[in-house]
Design an enzyme around this catalytic site. Structure first.
Site, PDB file in Angstrom:
ATOM      1  N   ASP A   2       0.825  -1.205   0.000  1.00  0.00           N
ATOM      2  CA  ASP A   2       0.000   0.000   0.000  1.00  0.00           C
ATOM      3  C   ASP A   2       0.866   1.266   0.000  1.00  0.00           C
ATOM      4  OD1 ASP A   2      -2.751   1.158   0.480  1.00  0.00           O
ATOM      5  OD2 ASP A   2      -1.732   1.962   2.245  1.00  0.00           O
TER       6      ASP A   2
ATOM      7  N   GLU B  27       1.341  -0.484  -5.074  1.00  0.00           N
ATOM      8  CA  GLU B  27       0.341   0.547  -5.281  1.00  0.00           C
ATOM      9  C   GLU B  27       1.103   1.863  -5.384  1.00  0.00           C
ATOM     10  OE1 GLU B  27      -3.533   2.912  -3.619  1.00  0.00           O
ATOM     11  OE2 GLU B  27      -1.794   2.591  -2.372  1.00  0.00           O
TER      12      GLU B  27
HETATM   13  C1  GLC Z   1      -4.430   3.132  -0.454  1.00  0.00           C
HETATM   14  C2  GLC Z   1      -5.690   2.311  -0.317  1.00  0.00           C
HETATM   15  C3  GLC Z   1      -6.784   3.144   0.237  1.00  0.00           C
HETATM   16  C4  GLC Z   1      -6.338   3.715   1.560  1.00  0.00           C
HETATM   17  C5  GLC Z   1      -5.001   4.442   1.443  1.00  0.00           C
HETATM   18  C6  GLC Z   1      -4.416   4.750   2.782  1.00  0.00           C
HETATM   19  O1  GLC Z   1      -4.567   4.140  -1.380  1.00  0.00           O
HETATM   20  O2  GLC Z   1      -6.033   1.757  -1.562  1.00  0.00           O
HETATM   21  O3  GLC Z   1      -7.963   2.423   0.388  1.00  0.00           O
HETATM   22  O4  GLC Z   1      -7.307   4.597   2.038  1.00  0.00           O
HETATM   23  O5  GLC Z   1      -4.049   3.649   0.777  1.00  0.00           O
HETATM   24  O6  GLC Z   1      -3.915   3.584   3.372  1.00  0.00           O
END
Ligand code: GLC
Length: 552
Positions: free
Chosen positions: A204, A246
């Site tokens: 993440d 991500e």
């Molecule tokens: C990422 C996740 C999202 C979350 C953010 C903070 O973007 O996909 O759902 O709110 O991280 O952890």
């Protein structure tokens, strides 16, 4: 079955993103859990899923649905026990499927004991595990991500009269990756979960680990250094396990996250996603062509992850200001549909529940370069409810049957009510009904996935646009030409042409097939033979929103 015989299994895999709380309630308390998920593993296998990605499963106060972790070594009590989790891992592996879990590396919950200790005093041994400052004027060039709720990346903490840094909600303080103890701890957490048998992580918020004055605090070299450490750590002890990034960034900024096969194995292609929708409304392939032509080559062992929707708002960060306005006008006419820089709607509702468009975008998802990810529920065309809090309207219970709560749970009240509106309600939209209907969306997508799996070219082949004159036609080649990595299980010489009509009207165009004279293309989805290529110019006539996967 030896899962890692092919260490690049992820290149061919179909991913399925799933929120445990929303999937299936196994103990009747109104929350989905591992017992429920275990009971549905056959469902996933039947659909054609190869790898499941779970949203965070750790104990959490759920300010951000588990992305605010309070203990990295536990399981959220609503989901069951560690043994229940292991049963899911074993159940997937026994079916030849893989599992990755979300790991939130950038920040913790403010309820995590580390932060509680950190904020307790400036002398606390955990003080330097987070990013503290006497002023809120540092790192002014870092953007705010949750613009609907946060006005600053700093929050003042009265106990010690200092500010702490957070890129997301103020209840999600950022860890300090300049601290070697933090770096080591996260590697220990990775060790713990890989030792339990999982196949990797969706990492993440990867770009934000390190802060430096005068920068936008994203994608910094020190962040890449740490990711290299993570990858080396994983590769050394658990070959075949993966790290998926991500990193919501432009293609040229994501490319470094693959490193030289020494950072992430996979990364989401964020900028492609909104353009798949944009192309439909612009009635032109241009934006898709532009973004993919702008996408650099990636290392031999790397793979993109592509998606149409996920658990967040449909992000419009990787588009121009003008494109964002266009997307908002076209796909979020009601203000309530908008959230931060995005749109809180699901695939089917974005596309007005039009089967042709839903199938078309899936046909692209399953044939463009990358491993496709299906967001749970989108395989049956689930809807959303934009009036619910935050992104909850996209995270409603999976609709299994037309019985109470859509067969999700027999509790009286649920963590979030199942949808029951006229179009998307569980009464008329559910798995049970779609499985028995051979023409349902579920069966159509399942068929596409089966066909996809027959051709290595979709996961590993080269990619090249055919650019016929008519811009409403998107056409591209996927080919196994021998340049692929050594792990391609089969597929030598495969040559596929994907054709798509991006509009709701018939489209004609001419394809230059000089190189394929004498060949007879076959539509592998419909199992139909097309007229042979007789001279270089091949006329095609495409029905509204039609798509074809042609094998040469
Ligand atoms: C990422 C996740 C999202 C979350 C953010 C903070 O973007 O996909 O759902 O709110 O991280 O952890």
């Amino acid at each position: 079955m030896l899962l890692y015989d092919n260490p690049t299994w992820y290149k061919d895999a179909v991913f399925y993103e799933l929120y445990v709380r929303a999937f299936r309630d196994g103990n009747g308390d109104g929350h989905g859990d591992f017992k429920g998920l275990l009971a549905e593993l056959d469902y996933l296998q039947e659909l054609g899923v190869d790898c499941v990605w779970l949203l965070p499963i750790f104990p959490s106060p759920l300010v951000d649905d588990g992305y605010d972790v309070a203990d990295y070594y536990g399981i959220h009590e609503d989901y069951g026990t560690l043994d229940d989790f292991k049963a899911v891992v074993d159940g997937l592996h026994a079916r030849g499927m893989y599992i990755i879990v979300d790991i939130v590396v950038n920040h913790t919950s403010d309820q995590h004991p580390w932060f509680i200790e950190s904020r307790s005093s400036k002398e606390s041994p955990k003080r330097s595990w987070y990013v503290w400052s006497e002023t809120d004027q540092k790192y002014r060039h870092a953007r705010i991500i949750f613009i609907d709720t946060e006005t600053s990346n700093w929050t003042y903490d009265e106990t010690t009269a200092e500010y702490y840094w957070h890129r997301f909600y103020s209840q999600q303080p950022d860890l300090n990756y300049d601290n070697p103890d933090v770096q080591q701890e996260m590697l220990d957490i990775i060790t713990y979960w890989l030792d339990l048998g999982i196949d990797g992580f969706r990492v993440d918020a990867a770009p934000y680990l390190i802060e430096r004055e005068g920068t936008n605090c994203e994608n910094l070299p020190e962040t890449h250094d740490y990711i290299k450490r993570m990858r080396a750590h994983v590769d050394n002890r658990w070959p075949g396990r993966i790290l998926l990034a991500e990193a919501n960034q432009w293609p040229e900024d994501v490319r470094p996250y693959f490193g030289d096969n020494d950072e992430f194995n996979m990364a989401f292609h964020f900028p492609l996603m909104p353009r798949l929708y944009m192309a439909l409304k612009q009635r032109s392939r241009k934006c898709i062509v532009d973004i993919l032509q702008r996408t650099p080559e990636i290392p031999a062992l790397a793979q993109w992850c592509i998606f149409l929707r996920n658990h967040d708002e449909l992000t419009l960060e990787m588009v121009t200001e003008e494109e964002r306005q266009f997307m908002w006008e076209q796909y979020a006419p009601e203000p309530r549909m908008r959230q931060n820089l995005g749109i809180r709607r699901r695939l089917a509702s974005l596309l007005d529940n039009d089967r042709r468009q839903i199938e078309l975008l899936n046909a692209l998802l399953f044939s463009l370069p990358g491993a496709p990810i299906i967001y749970y529920g989108d395989e049956i065309g689930m809807g959303d409810d934009v009036w619910r809090h935050d992104r909850n309207g996209l995270r409603t219970p999976m609709q299994w049957k037309n019985t109470k709560h859509g067969g999700f749970s027999d509790a009286d009240t649920l963590y979030e009510a199942v949808l029951d509106d006229d179009v998307f309600g569980y009464q008329h939209l559910n798995v049970q009904q779609q499985k028995v209907d051979p023409d349902s969306l579920w069966n159509t997508l399942r068929h596409m996935l089966r066909v996809r799996k027959r051709f290595c070219a979709f996961g590993r082949g080269t990619f090249a646009f055919a650019l016929p004159e008519n811009e409403a036609v998107l056409a591209y080649w996927r080919q196994m030409d021998g340049s692929q990595d050594d792990y391609a299980p089969s597929g030598e010489g495969e040559c596929m042409l994907v054709l798509a009509n991006l509009t709701g009207e018939n489209q004609q165009t001419m394809l230059d097939l000089t190189a394929y004279m004498g060949k007879t293309p076959r539509d592998v989805l419909k199992n139909e033979v097309w007229p042979p290529v007789q001279d270089g110019q091949y006329p095609v006539n495409l029905a509204p929103y039609a798509f074809h996967w042609l094998q040469f």
